[in-house]
Enzyme design. Structure first.
Site, PDB file in Angstrom:
ATOM      1  N   ARG A 237      22.411  21.524  51.939  1.00  0.00           N
ATOM      2  CA  ARG A 237      22.263  22.136  50.769  1.00  0.00           C
ATOM      3  C   ARG A 237      22.509  23.532  51.043  1.00  0.00           C
ATOM      4  NH1 ARG A 237      23.373  18.192  48.655  1.00  0.00           N
ATOM      5  NH2 ARG A 237      22.136  17.172  46.861  1.00  0.00           N
ATOM      6  N   GLU A 266      28.651  28.173  46.150  1.00  0.00           N
ATOM      7  CA  GLU A 266      29.939  27.228  45.866  1.00  0.00           C
ATOM      8  C   GLU A 266      29.749  27.049  44.276  1.00  0.00           C
ATOM      9  OE1 GLU A 266      28.545  22.748  46.439  1.00  0.00           O
ATOM     10  OE2 GLU A 266      28.108  23.737  48.422  1.00  0.00           O
ATOM     11  N   HIS A 286      32.252  20.854  50.463  1.00  0.00           N
ATOM     12  CA  HIS A 286      31.219  19.989  49.978  1.00  0.00           C
ATOM     13  C   HIS A 286      31.839  18.490  49.967  1.00  0.00           C
ATOM     14  CE1 HIS A 286      27.101  19.708  47.859  1.00  0.00           C
ATOM     15  NE2 HIS A 286      27.287  18.497  48.453  1.00  0.00           N
TER      16      HIS A 286
END
Length: 327
Positions: A237, A266, A286
Site C-alpha cells: 500500500r 496515486e 499498481h
C-alpha cells in the site's frame, strides 16, 4: 436479492460475466455500476443485499442506503476502502480475497528488487540517451547472493517472495509480531525485531495492510535506522511510506533506489512528477496483482464469497468473522 458492484471501470478488461453467471445461478440480481460520485453510489446500492467494491469507499453513509445488506466484498487483499468497524456494528460481513494474486505480487516484488540491484532502469535510461557504458556511479553493483532481504510483514505474499528469493541464495529475515517462531523457521527465515531488520537488511520489502498504525511505517526515523545504500520495495500500500521522507533518503544516499508498485499520491498523471527526479525510482502503476489467471480467480472468489454469506455462511475470508460470531 440484489448484489451491486460500485466501480467496474477500476479494473481494466475485467470480465464481469463471470460474476453475472455466479449470481444468476443463485437467483441473485447483479447490477454492475461505475459510480463517479457519492450520490451515484448511494443511488446504486439502495436496497442491495450485497455490495462489491474495488476502490470505492464503503462508509456508514452508503450502508445507510442498504439496510438489508449482509455482505460487502473487496476485490482484493487489502480492505481499507471499507469501514469494517461500521459494518460490524450493523452485522455486515466484510470479505476480502486474500489468495488470488499471491504469485503475481511476489513475482513483481522480486522483479523490482532484481531490476534495482542490476540497475536496469539506470542503464535503460542511459542507452536511450545514447550513452553506452559498462559502469555507472549512482550506486554499486552487488552479487544478489551476498544480500539480506528483510520482509516487513510475513503473510502469504511475503512467504512466497521468500520462497522465490531463496533461489538467489539471499539471507532472509522477516518482522511480523503476530506470528509464532515456527512459521519463520519452517521456511528458513530468521525472525527479527523491526529495528534489527532495519539495521541488517540490504533490501527492505513491505508486505503489510494499511491501518492507522502502519501508515508511514517507513518514515524519516525508519530510514535513519537502515543501512546506507539500502534498496526499498513496496508492492503493498502506498501510504505505508512517507513519500517526502523516502525522497529525502534517496537524495542523501541512505536509500540507493526504490521499486514501488504503489504510492500514496496515486494515480500519478504528471509526466515529470518529483518521484522521477532522482532517476533512482522504478514506479509501476499498481499492477503487481495483475494476470489473466489472477483476474479470473478474483472475480470468481468475490462473487462466491458474497453468495456464501447471503446463504447464511461465514466463510474464512470474512475479515470480521470473529467479531460477528461473538456479537
Amino acid at each position: 436479492m440484489k448484489a451491486v458492484l460500485f466501480d467496474a471501470s477500476s479494473a481494466i478488461d475485467a470480465d464481469y460475466s463471470i460474476q453475472q453467471k455466479i449470481f444468476e445461478e443463485n437467483g441473485i440480481d447483479f447490477v454492475v455500476g461505475d459510480v463517479k460520485s457519492m450520490e451515484e453510489a448511494r443511488e446504486l446500492c439502495r436496497g442491495a443485499d450485497a455490495a462489491l467494491t474495488i476502490y470505492q469507499d464503503v462508509t456508514g453513509e452508503l450502508m445507510d442506503c442498504m439496510p438489508d445488506c449482509k455482505v460487502i466484498v473487496r476485490h482484493g487483499i487489502g480492505y481499507d476502502p471499507i469501514d469494517v468497524a461500521e459494518a460490524t456494528k450493523r452485522g455486515i460481513a466484510v470479505c476480502n480475497i486474500p489468495d488470488y494474486c499471491i504469485e503475481e505480487v511476489a513475482t513483481h516484488t522480486i522483479a523490482l528488487m532484481l531490476a534495482l540491484i542490476r540497475k536496469l532502469h539506470i542503464y535503460h535510461a542511459k542507452v536511450r540517451d545514447g550513452i553506452w557504458v559498462s559502469n555507472s556511479d549512482e550506486y554499486p553493483f552487488y552479487r544478489v547472493s551476498t544480500l539480506t532481504l528483510g520482509l516487513i510483514g510475513f503473510g502469504n505474499i511475503a512467504r512466497k517472495t521468500a520462497e522465490y528469493a531463496k533461489a538467489f541464495g539471499m539471507r532472509l529475515i522477516a518482522y511480523d509480531p503476530y506470528l509464532k517462531e515456527d512459521v519463520f523457521t519452517d521456511m528458513g527465515v530468521e525472525k527479527a525485531e523491526l529495528d534489527d531488520l532495519y539495521a541488517q537488511a540490504d533490501v527492505v520489502s513491505l508486505h503489510l495492510p494499511l491501518f492507522e498504525n502502519t501508515r508511514h511505517i517507513l518514515n524519516a526515523e525508519s530510514f535513519a535506522k537502515m543501512k546506507d545504500g539500502v534498496f526499498v520495495i513496496n508492492t503493498a500500500r502506498g501510504a505505508l511510506i512517507d513519500l517526502d521522507a523516502l525522497l529525502a533518503a534517496i537524495d542523501s544516499g541512505k536509500v540507493a533506489a526504490a521499486g514501488m508498485d504503489v504510492i500514496e499520491c496515486e494515480p500519478i498523471r504528471e509526466k515529470n512528477h518529483r518521484i522521477f527526479e532522482s532517476g533512482r525510482v522504478i514506479q509501476t502503476s499498481h499492477v503487481a496483482y495483475n494476470s489473466t489467471e489472477a483476474s479470473k480467480s478474483q472475480l470468481t472468489k468475490a462473487a462466491q464469497s458474497a453468495v456464501r454469506v447471503l446463504k447464511g455462511e461465514l466463510p474464512p475470508n470474512v475479515v470480521n468473522r470473529k467479531e460477528l460470531l461473538n456479537a
